[in-house]
Enzyme design. Structure first.
Site, PDB file in Angstrom:
ATOM      1  CB  SER A 143      33.238  23.823  -2.279  1.00  0.00           C
ATOM      2  OG  SER A 143      32.732  23.834  -3.604  1.00  0.00           O
ATOM      3  CE1 TYR A 156      27.891  23.236  -0.589  1.00  0.00           C
ATOM      4  CE2 TYR A 156      28.969  24.340  -2.425  1.00  0.00           C
ATOM      5  CZ  TYR A 156      28.885  23.277  -1.553  1.00  0.00           C
ATOM      6  OH  TYR A 156      29.806  22.258  -1.620  1.00  0.00           O
TER       7      TYR A 156
END
Length: 278
Positions: A143, A156
């Site tokens: 990501s 995350y």
């Protein structure tokens, strides 16, 4: 001839969002396809969409027995595996660490990292010899949150940073027979990433953000001013998964609509805190 002709591709977490977009694209590129999905509702939807053309297996990437059962099903149906694409993930809601009860941190990190990192490790190990036999490839999902702050919360972003390191380590260990890379998506229209049970967000999805607000915030930060759909990321996964890729391994392809080509990602306060990254 299409890019994935004569390829058998397994996608973990392929039941919705990014994973489903990748699955659809891989089919258009000629792949023989298998999809592992943990949600029984999504499993049924996959079978309705693809019918008998795609092998759909219900299972959890965190569970070695489920992965071994998936392997057995792939072997029975196709007899081999060329490419493993990891697309599963959980988002942490972009909740600041200061706002999280310390008693929940253990559960939060265990939950996020078990799906976003350990699931990739278990899958890679389970299918390694099949991939080696095919001189195949692994493509994981990182990501843009692994490269810049405010793409998620502590759990995350830590998980996606770990994916980047994992790609480099596995590429080193699995060479020269297996290539290992990742794609780092940014925003995804209609993203289905759910929140963590540890924070009571298991029923939430990134798509809960109003679509027009999400799009405006993303496009304000992205020079290309285009919020990709899940299928738009499919070509990058397909190229890295393909035998046509003979020279790229240990790399993370950043697909950010040009956002990192700016000195500042955004000065627009309306874009902060939306958790735009995959």
């Amino acid at each position: 001839m299409t890019l994935l002709d004569d390829h058998v591709v397994l996608i973990t977490g392929g039941g919705s969002g990014l994973g489903l977009g990748i699955a659809r694209h891989c089919r258009t590129e000629g792949a023989q396809l298998a999809v592992l999905e943990y949600d029984p509702v999504k499993v049924l939807a996959l079978k309705e969409e693809f019918g008998d053309d795609v092998l759909v297996i219900e299972g959890d990437v965190r569970n070695l027995a489920d992965l071994q059962a998936c392997r057995a099903a792939v072997e029975q149906r196709y007899g081999r595996l060329t490419s493993l694409i990891g697309a599963q993930g959980i988002f942490d809601g972009n909740v600041p660490l200061a706002d999280i009860d310390p008693d929940r941190i253990d559960q939060l990190f265990d939950e996020i990292l078990s799906v976003n990192v350990k699931g990739y490790v278990l899958a890679a190990r389970t299918f390694l010899d099949m991939l080696t036999a095919e001189e195949g490839s692994i493509v994981l999902t990182s990501s843009t949150a692994a490269f810049a702050a405010d793409g998620g919360g502590a759990a995350y972003t830590a998980s996606k940073g770990a994916v980047n390191s994992l790609v480099r380590q596995m590429a080193f260990e699995f060479a020269p027979r297996v290539r290992v890379n990742a794609v780092a998506p940014s925003g995804i229209a209609g993203s289905q990433l759910r929140g963590p049970r540890a924070l009571g967000l298991e029923a939430s999805r990134q798509s809960d953000i109003p679509a027009d607000v999400f799009r405006r915030a993303f496009e304000a930060a992205a020079p290309l001013q285009y919020l990709p759909a899940a299928e738009d990321y499919g070509p990058f996964y397909a190229v890295l998964a393909s035998r046509q890729n003979k020279i790229v391994t240990g790399q993370i392809l950043v697909a950010d609509s040009g956002a990192f080509n700016r000195a500042m990602i955004s000065a627009n306060p309306d874009s902060f805190g939306l958790g735009l990254q995959n």
